[in-house]
Design a protein around this motif. Sequence first.
Motif, mmCIF file in Angstrom:
data_model
loop_
_atom_site.group_PDB
_atom_site.id
_atom_site.type_symbol
_atom_site.label_atom_id
_atom_site.label_comp_id
_atom_site.label_asym_id
_atom_site.label_seq_id
_atom_site.Cartn_x
_atom_site.Cartn_y
_atom_site.Cartn_z
ATOM 1 N N MET A 145 34.904 40.455 33.237
ATOM 2 C CA MET A 145 35.879 40.945 34.529
ATOM 3 C C MET A 145 36.848 41.811 34.270
ATOM 4 O O MET A 145 37.134 42.755 35.019
ATOM 5 N N ASP A 146 37.497 41.815 33.087
ATOM 6 C CA ASP A 146 38.558 42.823 32.700
ATOM 7 C C ASP A 146 37.771 44.232 32.617
ATOM 8 O O ASP A 146 38.275 45.216 33.115
ATOM 9 N N THR A 147 36.679 44.174 32.003
ATOM 10 C CA THR A 147 35.895 45.497 31.587
ATOM 11 C C THR A 147 35.494 46.118 33.053
ATOM 12 O O THR A 147 35.612 47.303 33.225
ATOM 13 N N LEU A 148 34.765 45.267 34.079
ATOM 14 C CA LEU A 148 34.489 45.654 35.105
ATOM 15 C C LEU A 148 35.471 45.949 36.216
ATOM 16 O O LEU A 148 35.145 46.241 37.593
ATOM 17 N N GLU A 149 36.911 45.616 35.798
ATOM 18 C CA GLU A 149 37.970 45.756 36.629
ATOM 19 C C GLU A 149 38.071 44.899 37.884
ATOM 20 O O GLU A 149 38.242 45.466 38.940
ATOM 21 N N ILE A 150 37.588 43.706 37.586
ATOM 22 C CA ILE A 150 37.570 42.539 38.709
ATOM 23 C C ILE A 150 38.681 41.744 38.427
ATOM 24 O O ILE A 150 38.936 40.875 37.562
ATOM 25 N N ASP A 151 39.826 41.676 39.381
ATOM 26 C CA ASP A 151 41.025 40.914 39.193
ATOM 27 C C ASP A 151 40.665 39.588 39.539
ATOM 28 O O ASP A 151 41.022 38.767 38.891
ATOM 29 N N THR A 152 39.975 39.135 40.795
ATOM 30 C CA THR A 152 39.658 38.150 40.964
ATOM 31 C C THR A 152 38.262 37.895 41.725
ATOM 32 O O THR A 152 37.694 38.990 42.208
ATOM 33 N N ALA A 153 37.582 36.753 41.419
ATOM 34 C CA ALA A 153 36.136 36.582 41.949
ATOM 35 C C ALA A 153 36.098 35.072 42.283
ATOM 36 O O ALA A 153 36.586 34.215 41.889
ATOM 37 N N LEU A 154 34.913 34.783 43.217
ATOM 38 C CA LEU A 154 34.480 33.757 43.416
ATOM 39 C C LEU A 154 33.652 33.276 42.264
ATOM 40 O O LEU A 154 32.538 34.283 41.793
ATOM 41 N N LEU A 155 33.876 32.271 41.478
ATOM 42 C CA LEU A 155 33.088 31.766 40.489
ATOM 43 C C LEU A 155 31.811 30.727 40.853
ATOM 44 O O LEU A 155 32.345 29.583 41.515
#
Length: 355
Positions: A145-155
Amino acid sequence: MINRRTFNKAAGVGTGAAAASLAGFRPDAEASPGRLHRQPTPAPTVPAVTPGTHTSFARLKQVKAGVLDVGYAEDGPRHGPVVICLHGWPYDIHSYVDVAPLLAAQGYRVIVPYLRGHGTTRFLSDRTFRNAQQSAVALDIVALMDTLEIDTALLAGFDWGSRTADIIAALWPERVKGLVSVSGYLITDVEAQKKPLPPKAEHTWWYQYYFATERGRLAMEDRTDRHDLARLVWDTVSPTWHFDDATFERTATAFENPDYAAIVIHNYRWRLGLADGERRYDRYEKRLATRPVIEVPTITLDPERDPFTAPGDGASYRDRFTGAYAHRTLTGIGHNLPQEAPTAFAQAVVDVDHF
């Protein structure tokens, strides 16, 4: 709570069914003190798809994240809300081959990574210990998530994937917009795992004990043996799923990863307290051993024909979820729930996003 700013330094890693019936759907009005929830909004209905309609993904990618070069499938608009779907064992990203386009059609950016030791995911260094303890796998996804610059996601996940998603939701809730967890709360307490279960339950876990032996390790290292063992598990835990040979073989290619045997054996031995983890993960494992509650909006799914499904329609883990919540049991569905019932799984993701 561990914040994102200090995560990478602390962890020591780099940045970078329509046929299924839904029972017990009840968004829970209770929420943990001090946590604000949005007013529920109506969720769109996901169009039904016949399981097995899709056999491949829109895009396959690779990215270096943490200690891994992660292989993953991606579908949907680049700037859509993110859903990360996590597979289990002995499965791979194809568990979501029908789910991904359903969610993409609803405007979501869907990311389906191969877990460490599977498919095209590789360790960056030969010197890295092939560790499959639960917190290490969870940190892989946070690093992704950090590498793809995703702060929040549905898991969303099942089996190893449920455990991984549960851990991230428990330890880093600020990174999780909502959670879909098949079989509920699967965070492992190694000490509790040492206590015997009723014989019928122990029988279901036969391969876990097999992997504790050298015979089991050798079987996983042998290409033919691991292929046949995985096929037996598929047949056993999904008794109503009439998949063809091609469906299994598409997933079986993920077992050719050079680290597959080491990762699978370490995972099951570690869970039984028969293999050590790494000290750099101790801080996380100590927190997970307390069975931390999960506060993020959650839908739990029980596959009715999965031999691992606990009795009680989710009652055994209900107290671990303290935010907005719903539970559903999918009648006639086995262990590989997203591949067996893709419409119901995708609908759960959309629904939890609207809690």
